[in-house]
Each structure stands twice: as structure tokens, then as C-alpha cells.
Design a protein around this motif. Structure first.
Motif, PDB file in Angstrom:
ATOM      1  N   GLU A 338       0.755  -0.961  -0.156  1.00  0.00           N
ATOM      2  CA  GLU A 338       0.210   0.191  -0.065  1.00  0.00           C
ATOM      3  C   GLU A 338       0.813   1.413  -0.285  1.00  0.00           C
ATOM      4  OE1 GLU A 338      -3.184  -0.153   3.428  1.00  0.00           O
ATOM      5  OE2 GLU A 338      -3.142  -2.671   2.749  1.00  0.00           O
ATOM      6  N   PRO A 339       0.877   1.481  -1.347  1.00  0.00           N
ATOM      7  CA  PRO A 339       2.418   2.817  -1.370  1.00  0.00           C
ATOM      8  C   PRO A 339       1.674   3.666  -0.466  1.00  0.00           C
ATOM      9  CG  PRO A 339       1.394   2.053  -3.590  1.00  0.00           C
ATOM     10  CD  PRO A 339       0.435   1.490  -2.527  1.00  0.00           C
ATOM     11  N   LEU A 340       2.548   5.016  -0.224  1.00  0.00           N
ATOM     12  CA  LEU A 340       2.128   5.943   0.483  1.00  0.00           C
ATOM     13  C   LEU A 340       1.909   6.564  -0.503  1.00  0.00           C
ATOM     14  CD1 LEU A 340       4.805   6.884   3.515  1.00  0.00           C
ATOM     15  CD2 LEU A 340       2.387   5.765   3.098  1.00  0.00           C
ATOM     16  N   ASP A 341       1.016   8.114  -0.523  1.00  0.00           N
ATOM     17  CA  ASP A 341       0.796   9.132  -1.345  1.00  0.00           C
ATOM     18  C   ASP A 341       1.204  10.710  -1.095  1.00  0.00           C
ATOM     19  OD1 ASP A 341      -0.259  10.754  -3.601  1.00  0.00           O
ATOM     20  OD2 ASP A 341      -2.313  10.532  -2.958  1.00  0.00           O
ATOM     21  N   VAL A 342       2.815  10.961  -1.049  1.00  0.00           N
ATOM     22  CA  VAL A 342       3.375  11.919   0.147  1.00  0.00           C
ATOM     23  C   VAL A 342       3.912  12.561  -1.060  1.00  0.00           C
ATOM     24  CG1 VAL A 342       2.423  10.959   2.674  1.00  0.00           C
ATOM     25  CG2 VAL A 342       4.746  10.368   0.896  1.00  0.00           C
ATOM     26  N   GLY A 343       4.523  12.172  -1.734  1.00  0.00           N
ATOM     27  CA  GLY A 343       6.022  12.941  -2.965  1.00  0.00           C
ATOM     28  C   GLY A 343       6.731  12.438  -2.442  1.00  0.00           C
ATOM     29  N   LEU A 345       9.043  12.530   1.472  1.00  0.00           N
ATOM     30  CA  LEU A 345       9.304  12.779   2.551  1.00  0.00           C
ATOM     31  C   LEU A 345      10.803  13.697   3.207  1.00  0.00           C
ATOM     32  CD1 LEU A 345       8.499   9.163   4.037  1.00  0.00           C
ATOM     33  CD2 LEU A 345       7.275  11.509   4.329  1.00  0.00           C
ATOM     34  N   TRP A 346      10.362  15.282   4.171  1.00  0.00           N
ATOM     35  CA  TRP A 346      10.776  15.468   4.668  1.00  0.00           C
ATOM     36  C   TRP A 346      11.474  16.601   5.676  1.00  0.00           C
ATOM     37  CZ3 TRP A 346      16.254  17.557   3.143  1.00  0.00           C
ATOM     38  CH2 TRP A 346      15.999  18.789   3.232  1.00  0.00           C
ATOM     39  N   ASP A 347      12.313  16.157   6.897  1.00  0.00           N
ATOM     40  CA  ASP A 347      13.119  16.291   7.718  1.00  0.00           C
ATOM     41  C   ASP A 347      13.664  17.446   7.903  1.00  0.00           C
ATOM     42  OD1 ASP A 347      13.968  16.731  10.395  1.00  0.00           O
ATOM     43  OD2 ASP A 347      14.622  14.132  10.457  1.00  0.00           O
ATOM     44  N   ALA A 348      13.554  19.071   8.165  1.00  0.00           N
ATOM     45  CA  ALA A 348      14.061  20.241   7.627  1.00  0.00           C
ATOM     46  C   ALA A 348      15.072  20.222   8.805  1.00  0.00           C
ATOM     47  CB  ALA A 348      13.268  20.997   7.539  1.00  0.00           C
ATOM     48  N   GLY A 349      14.608  19.897  10.084  1.00  0.00           N
ATOM     49  CA  GLY A 349      15.311  19.841  11.137  1.00  0.00           C
ATOM     50  C   GLY A 349      16.837  19.020  11.127  1.00  0.00           C
ATOM     51  N   ASN A 350      16.511  18.112  10.641  1.00  0.00           N
ATOM     52  CA  ASN A 350      18.359  17.507  10.585  1.00  0.00           C
ATOM     53  C   ASN A 350      18.540  16.899   8.945  1.00  0.00           C
ATOM     54  OD1 ASN A 350      18.534  15.907  12.971  1.00  0.00           O
ATOM     55  ND2 ASN A 350      16.315  15.315  12.572  1.00  0.00           N
ATOM     56  N   SER A 351      18.089  18.194   7.773  1.00  0.00           N
ATOM     57  CA  SER A 351      18.662  17.953   6.235  1.00  0.00           C
ATOM     58  C   SER A 351      18.532  16.678   6.114  1.00  0.00           C
ATOM     59  CB  SER A 351      19.785  18.877   6.140  1.00  0.00           C
ATOM     60  OG  SER A 351      19.555  19.771   6.995  1.00  0.00           O
ATOM     61  N   ILE A 352      17.154  16.085   5.507  1.00  0.00           N
ATOM     62  CA  ILE A 352      17.652  14.588   5.862  1.00  0.00           C
ATOM     63  C   ILE A 352      16.104  14.126   4.876  1.00  0.00           C
ATOM     64  CG2 ILE A 352      16.873  12.297   6.606  1.00  0.00           C
ATOM     65  CD1 ILE A 352      19.271  11.967   8.127  1.00  0.00           C
ATOM     66  N   GLY A 353      16.195  13.832   3.679  1.00  0.00           N
ATOM     67  CA  GLY A 353      14.698  13.682   2.896  1.00  0.00           C
ATOM     68  C   GLY A 353      15.044  12.086   2.447  1.00  0.00           C
ATOM     69  N   ILE A 354      14.012  11.946   2.182  1.00  0.00           N
ATOM     70  CA  ILE A 354      13.269   9.706   2.055  1.00  0.00           C
ATOM     71  C   ILE A 354      13.108  10.124   0.767  1.00  0.00           C
ATOM     72  CG2 ILE A 354      13.016   7.774   2.577  1.00  0.00           C
ATOM     73  CD1 ILE A 354      12.409   8.745   5.596  1.00  0.00           C
ATOM     74  N   CYS A 355      12.922   9.412  -0.729  1.00  0.00           N
ATOM     75  CA  CYS A 355      11.829   9.052  -1.288  1.00  0.00           C
ATOM     76  C   CYS A 355      11.840   8.236  -2.571  1.00  0.00           C
ATOM     77  CB  CYS A 355      12.317  10.558  -2.564  1.00  0.00           C
ATOM     78  SG  CYS A 355      13.737  10.008  -3.502  1.00  0.00           S
ATOM     79  N   GLY A 356      11.264   7.662  -2.698  1.00  0.00           N
ATOM     80  CA  GLY A 356      11.360   6.850  -3.364  1.00  0.00           C
ATOM     81  C   GLY A 356       9.690   5.865  -3.837  1.00  0.00           C
ATOM     82  N   ASP A 357       9.954   5.303  -5.224  1.00  0.00           N
ATOM     83  CA  ASP A 357       8.298   4.780  -5.396  1.00  0.00           C
ATOM     84  C   ASP A 357       7.547   5.020  -4.639  1.00  0.00           C
ATOM     85  OD1 ASP A 357       9.424   1.778  -4.760  1.00  0.00           O
ATOM     86  OD2 ASP A 357       8.463   1.050  -6.581  1.00  0.00           O
ATOM     87  N   TRP A 358       7.785   3.985  -3.615  1.00  0.00           N
ATOM     88  CA  TRP A 358       6.260   3.411  -1.824  1.00  0.00           C
ATOM     89  C   TRP A 358       6.309   4.838  -2.225  1.00  0.00           C
ATOM     90  CZ3 TRP A 358       8.640   5.544   2.869  1.00  0.00           C
ATOM     91  CH2 TRP A 358       9.987   5.720   2.119  1.00  0.00           C
ATOM     92  N   CYS A 359       6.614   6.181  -1.901  1.00  0.00           N
ATOM     93  CA  CYS A 359       6.033   6.908  -1.752  1.00  0.00           C
ATOM     94  C   CYS A 359       4.927   7.565  -2.996  1.00  0.00           C
ATOM     95  CB  CYS A 359       7.385   8.512  -1.335  1.00  0.00           C
ATOM     96  SG  CYS A 359       7.897   8.208  -0.025  1.00  0.00           S
ATOM     97  N   SER A 360       4.648   6.777  -3.253  1.00  0.00           N
ATOM     98  CA  SER A 360       3.765   8.239  -4.874  1.00  0.00           C
ATOM     99  C   SER A 360       3.411   7.090  -6.060  1.00  0.00           C
ATOM    100  CB  SER A 360       4.315   8.656  -5.237  1.00  0.00           C
ATOM    101  OG  SER A 360       4.312   9.428  -6.411  1.00  0.00           O
TER     102      SER A 360
END
Ligand SMILES: Cc1cc2nc3c(=O)[nH]c(=O)nc-3n(C[C@H](O)[C@H](O)[C@H](O)COP(=O)(O)OP(=O)(O)OC[C@H]3O[C@@H](n4cnc5c(N)ncnc54)[C@H](O)[C@@H]3O)c2cc1C
Length: 388
Positions: A338-343, A345-360
């Protein structure tokens, strides 16, 4: 002379745009040799000037994962003049959109084809088709069940990379600094930056931003206790898939190139050799169902290859003739249940981003759009740092 205004317009293809109303202008064409041009310009200084960062304190970005999402993010950031390094544990980038060459045959053993429904993705795909990176796969589609095959109407426009699915990753990675064969481990904080280290404890450098572009389980191993995003990763379950790659000595007597297989351990079968620009011969890729694959997570390639080939022949009712080659690959994280529909993920405080097909959406298109969304987050972060 790129320093002149006329030269710039020329470079941008605007020099001889039509002016309305058209007007006759009489002038003198002043001949100047290339040598004379070169003498007027300090090329080294000019190159340093035009390639300087637009903002001197632009972030340096590390992307862990050179699949379609990581490479799409890298491409977009690099096009905006941001320094990017991509690390991928595979021998070549591409991840699940890759191609295995065995003897004279090639097999797209992960993603089979892609579709382009989103307008933004369609624009890229059109340029790939124009540049010979991708082409339409005119597959004859059928449904196989209990030894019989029926044709299936399909209006889907299926596209593939040419001459293999991995052409897309190769194209996106052009001019990007990619370090392959590097398995990144948990990043370490050094002041306000992240230091990356591989599994042999080799230091890979320090970066301002880390983007993790891997399946969620692999992302969790990297960022657990480093970011507030870790919790989201536990919510996405990825299904396994055993893929069998078979080369046959003779063409199989099947009038279809792509088969949805029912009531069988095999869920999908494709005649890889029917895709455009593939080597001659008869090559097939068989994908086991998620349930069958899940029960055989710890099996070996030898243990699954023959049972899946047998199941395929039973479902289609054809005779295999002689098999030239057979091998299998296990995708532990093939597609999100069940993929997410978030495009992304971004953690501005830690400057870490996450992406991948499962986000979208869990497909190539989703992976690409997720990578683009990730680049967008980094770029807007840059603008906010500059108070823009
Ligand atoms: C069997 C199968 C069939 C599929 N069929 C289709 C289809 O027909 N159509 C379609 O559109 N999509 C299909 N997909 C899905 C498609 O392949 C994916 O959506 C897409 O390729 C995912 O891209 P990604 O960048 O998100 O992830 P990935 O391609 O998984 O990329 C992640 C990358 O991260 C790297 N990596 C992981 N951990 C580390 C680490 N610690 N250090 C360094 N590198 C690391 C991996 O090597 C990998 O290259 C299929 C997938 C599979 C497996």
C-alpha cells in the motif's frame, strides 16, 4: 563570442527569431577568426566564472540510492547547479529498473515496462522517446490459466528503455557523480553536516543534506534514530518477488508477448525478446506471485527456477523445447503493498529527505515523480536559507 549579448541570444536559440513587422537592416558582417575570438576571451577564467555556484554556500547533497527516484532527484538538483553525489550499492545504477545480460540474451528482470499518466512525467518520456532512450512496446497481451490462453484487450501504452530497461537510469545518470558498488551505512553527525561511511568503514565525505532513495526497510536501517521520519517507514510493507529469466533454444508457440497468469505460482510472464531493440532469440521473464515468493524468501535461485518454469508451462499449455539458460533473482522489496501518497518525506531539522516509488504509487512513474518532489523540497529549502 558568448560574452556578447548577440552571442548569448545565439546560444539560447533566439538570435534569429522573427521580428514583427519585418524590417530590412543593412549592416556589415565583420569577419573574425576563431583565433581572434579566443584571444579576446580568457577561456579558463570564463569557464570558472560561468560554472561558479549561483549561491556560494549552496548545500552539498548526498543521495543514497541510484534507482529511478534517486537519479531523478540528482538530475533535477544538478540541473539547478547543486553539487550532488549519488551512492549505490549495485554494480551499476538502476535499482529495480535494471537489465541482466546472460550469454547472448538480455532480461529486464525487475520493472517490465512503464506507463506515463502524469503530464510532468509525460514530458520527460516524450524526450526520451525522441532521443532513442525509450520506445513503445507493442505487446500482445493475454491471460493464461490452466493450460489455455485468451487474448486481452489492452489500451495501455507500454514503454520500455532501449536497448534495455537500464537505459533510463543510464540516461538520468549522465554527467552525475555516481559512486557504484558502495553500501552506505548510518550517517554520522559532524557539526552541522553529515558524514557518510560505507560498510568497509571508508569515509565517503561530508554533506549538508542526505537524501535516502531506497525501499523503506533499507531507509530505516540508515536513518533509524537519526530522523523523526523513521516511524513512517515502518508503515510501508514491501512485497517480495522471485523473477526467473529463461532463454529457450526455439520460439515458444505462444501468440502473446505479455501474460497475466491466473491460479498459478507465476503471476506475470513476458517475452523479453519481443521488446524493441532486444537481442534475437527467445527470452522470457517470469514473475512469481507475492504470496509464493513470500513463502520462499530464503530459497535459492536453483530451488525456485525449475518449479516456476514448470508452473508457467502448465498455465500456458506449451512445450518448452530445450532451455538454453535459466536463472533467478529475488527482489526482497519489489513493490509496496500500500504505497503512500506523499510525494516524498523531508525532515528540515535534520536535513534528511526520503524518496522512492513507495512514496508515490510504487511504479517507475511514481519513483520519478517522488525524486522530482524531493529535489523541489531541497530547492525550496535553499531559497528559504537565502531568505527568498
Ligand atoms: C519484479 C518487479 C516488477 C516491477 N514491474 C514494474 C512495472 O512493470 N512497471 C513499473 O512502472 N514498475 C515496476 N516495478 C517497480 C519499479 O521497478 C520501481 O517502482 C522503481 O524502479 C523504484 O525505483 P526507486 O528509485 O524508488 O527504488 P530502487 O530501484 O529500489 O532503487 C534503490 C537503490 O538504492 C540502492 N541502495 C539500497 N540501500 C543502499 C545503501 N545502503 N547504500 C547504497 N545504495 C543502496 C539499491 O542498490 C538501489 O539501486 C517492478 C519492480 C519489481 C521488483
Amino acid at each position: 563570442d558568448p560574452n556578447s549579448y548577440g552571442g548569448l541570444l545565439w546560444c539560447l536559440g533566439l538570435f534569429d527569431r522573427p521580428f514583427t513587422p519585418p524590417k530590412l537592416i543593412v549592416g556589415t558582417v565583420r569577419p573574425r577568426s576563431i583565433q581572434a575570438h579566443a584571444e579576446r576571451l580568457d577561456l579558463v577564467q570564463y569557464a570558472a566564472h560561468v560554472s561558479r555556484p549561483v549561491h556560494p554556500d549552496d548545500p552539498e547533497v548526498a543521495i543514497v540510492g541510484g534507482g529511478i527516484s534517486g537519479l531523478a532527484a540528482a538530475r533535477a538538483l544538478s540541473d539547478h547547479n547543486i553539487r550532488v553525489t549519488v551512492f549505490d550499492r549495485g554494480r551499476t545504477p538502476g535499482g529495480r529498473a535494471s537489465t541482466r545480460v546472460t550469454g547472448r540474451q538480455s532480461f529486464d528482470h525487475g520493472a517490465q515496462y512503464f506507463t506515463a499518466r502524469d503530464e510532468r512525467f509525460q514530458r520527460y518520456v516524450s524526450s526520451w522517446v525522441k532521443d532513442g532512450i525509450a520506445a513503445r512496446w507493442q505487446a500482445r497481451v493475454g491471460v493464461a490459466k490452466h493450460g489455455a490462453i485468451e487474448g486481452k484487450e489492452s489500451a495501455v501504452a507500454r514503454l520500455v528503455g532501449v536497448p534495455g530497461m537500464n537505459a533510463i537510469a543510464r540516461h538520468l545518470a549522465a554527467d552525475i557523480h555516481v559512486e557504484s558498488g558502495v553500501k552506505v551505512t548510518r550517517p554520522r553527525r559532524v557539526g552541522s553536516r553529515w558524514q557518510l561511511v560505507d560498510d568497509r568503514q571508508t569515509e565517503l565525505g561530508e554533506f549538508d543534506i542526505v537524501i535516502v532513495a531506497t525501499p523503506p526497510q533499507q531507509a530505516a536501517a540508515l536513518i533509524a534514530d537519526r530522523s523523526t521520519l523513521a516511524e513512517v517507514l515502518t508503515r510501508v510493507r514491501m512485497r517480495p518477488c522471485w523473477a526467473v529469466m529463461v532463454g529457450f533454444e526455439q520460439p515458444l508457440l505462444i501468440d502473446y508477448d505479455a501474460l497475466f497468469v491466473h491460479d498459478s505460482p507465476v503471476g506475470w510472464a513476458a517475452r523479453n525478446s519481443s521488446k524493441p531493440q532486444r537481442p534475437d532469440g527467445e527470452s522470457w521473464v517470469l514473475h512469481a506471485t507475492p504470496e509464493w515468493s513470500d513463502h520462499r524468501r530464503d530459497s535459492t535461485a536453483e530451488e525456485v527456477s525449475k518449479p516456476l518454469l514448470k508452473a508457467f508451462l502448465e498455465a500456458t499449455g506449451v512445450d518448452a523445447g530445450s532451455v538454453a539458460s535459466i536463472d533467478a533473482h529475488r527482489w526482497l522489496y519489489s513493490q509496496a503493498a500500500e504505497p503512500l501518497d506523499v510525494g516524498c518525506l523531508w525532515d528540515a531539522g535534520n536535513s534528511i529527505g526520503i524518496c522512492g516509488d513507495w512514496c508515490s504509487g510504487s511504479r517507475i512513474e511514481g519513483a520519478f515523480l517522488s525524486g522530482m518532489a524531493m529535489a523541489g523540497r531541497v530547492l525550496s529549502h535553499r531559497l528559504s536559507r537565502h531568505g527568498l
